[in-house]
Design a protein around this motif. Structure first.
Motif, PDB file in Angstrom:
ATOM      1  N   PRO A 170       0.827  -1.204   0.000  1.00 44.58           N
ATOM      2  CA  PRO A 170       0.000   0.000   0.000  1.00 44.58           C
ATOM      3  C   PRO A 170       0.865   1.261   0.000  1.00 44.58           C
ATOM      4  CG  PRO A 170      -0.099  -1.085   2.134  1.00 44.58           C
ATOM      5  CD  PRO A 170       0.698  -1.966   1.219  1.00 44.58           C
ATOM      6  N   ALA A 171       0.400   2.255  -0.724  1.00 45.57           N
ATOM      7  CA  ALA A 171       1.124   3.527  -0.782  1.00 45.57           C
ATOM      8  C   ALA A 171       0.864   4.317   0.504  1.00 45.57           C
ATOM      9  CB  ALA A 171       0.667   4.322  -1.985  1.00 45.57           C
ATOM     10  N   PHE A 172       1.887   5.034   0.949  1.00 41.56           N
ATOM     11  CA  PHE A 172       1.707   5.916   2.096  1.00 41.56           C
ATOM     12  C   PHE A 172       0.898   7.131   1.644  1.00 41.56           C
ATOM     13  CE2 PHE A 172       5.539   3.699   3.549  1.00 41.56           C
ATOM     14  CZ  PHE A 172       5.161   3.398   4.838  1.00 41.56           C
ATOM     15  N   PRO A 173       0.043   7.656   2.530  1.00 39.73           N
ATOM     16  CA  PRO A 173      -0.663   8.879   2.164  1.00 39.73           C
ATOM     17  C   PRO A 173       0.332  10.038   2.076  1.00 39.73           C
ATOM     18  CG  PRO A 173      -1.090   8.311   4.452  1.00 39.73           C
ATOM     19  CD  PRO A 173      -0.295   7.181   3.852  1.00 39.73           C
ATOM     20  N   SER A 174      -0.020  11.027   1.288  1.00 42.87           N
ATOM     21  CA  SER A 174       0.851  12.200   1.193  1.00 42.87           C
ATOM     22  C   SER A 174       0.866  12.917   2.538  1.00 42.87           C
ATOM     23  CB  SER A 174       0.353  13.147   0.097  1.00 42.87           C
ATOM     24  OG  SER A 174      -0.830  13.794   0.518  1.00 42.87           O
TER      25      SER A 174
END
Length: 80
Positions: A2-6
């Motif tokens: 999963p991508a980290f949130p900005s």
């Protein structure tokens, strides 16, 4: 993975959490990460200190653990 949130999203999430009445300690991100810092900054950005407020009472106390149970002992970065 999963991508980290900005970081901007983390800040907005913190602001929203404060508006919803959630506590600073409910920060969902691991201690000592940019995401944790920005979420907390967002939460704090909506908070006005009164003369009677004690900012020291809002600090994470030594020996506190993050959401994964790791100790925040101010001994440097937590290794995985």
């Amino acid at each position: 993975m999963p991508a980290f949130p900005s970081l901007e999203d983390c800040f907005r999430q913190g602001t929203q959490a404060r508006d919803e009445g959630r506590k600073l300690a409910e920060n969902p991100y691991s201690l000592r990460t940019p995401q944790h810092r920005e979420w907390a900054a967002g939460w704090c950005s909506t908070f006005d200190l009164d003369e009677d407020d004690d900012p020291e009472s809002m600090r994470v106390k030594s020996g506190a653990t993050d959401k994964d149970g790791r100790l925040d002992d101010d001994e440097g970065p937590i290794s995985g």
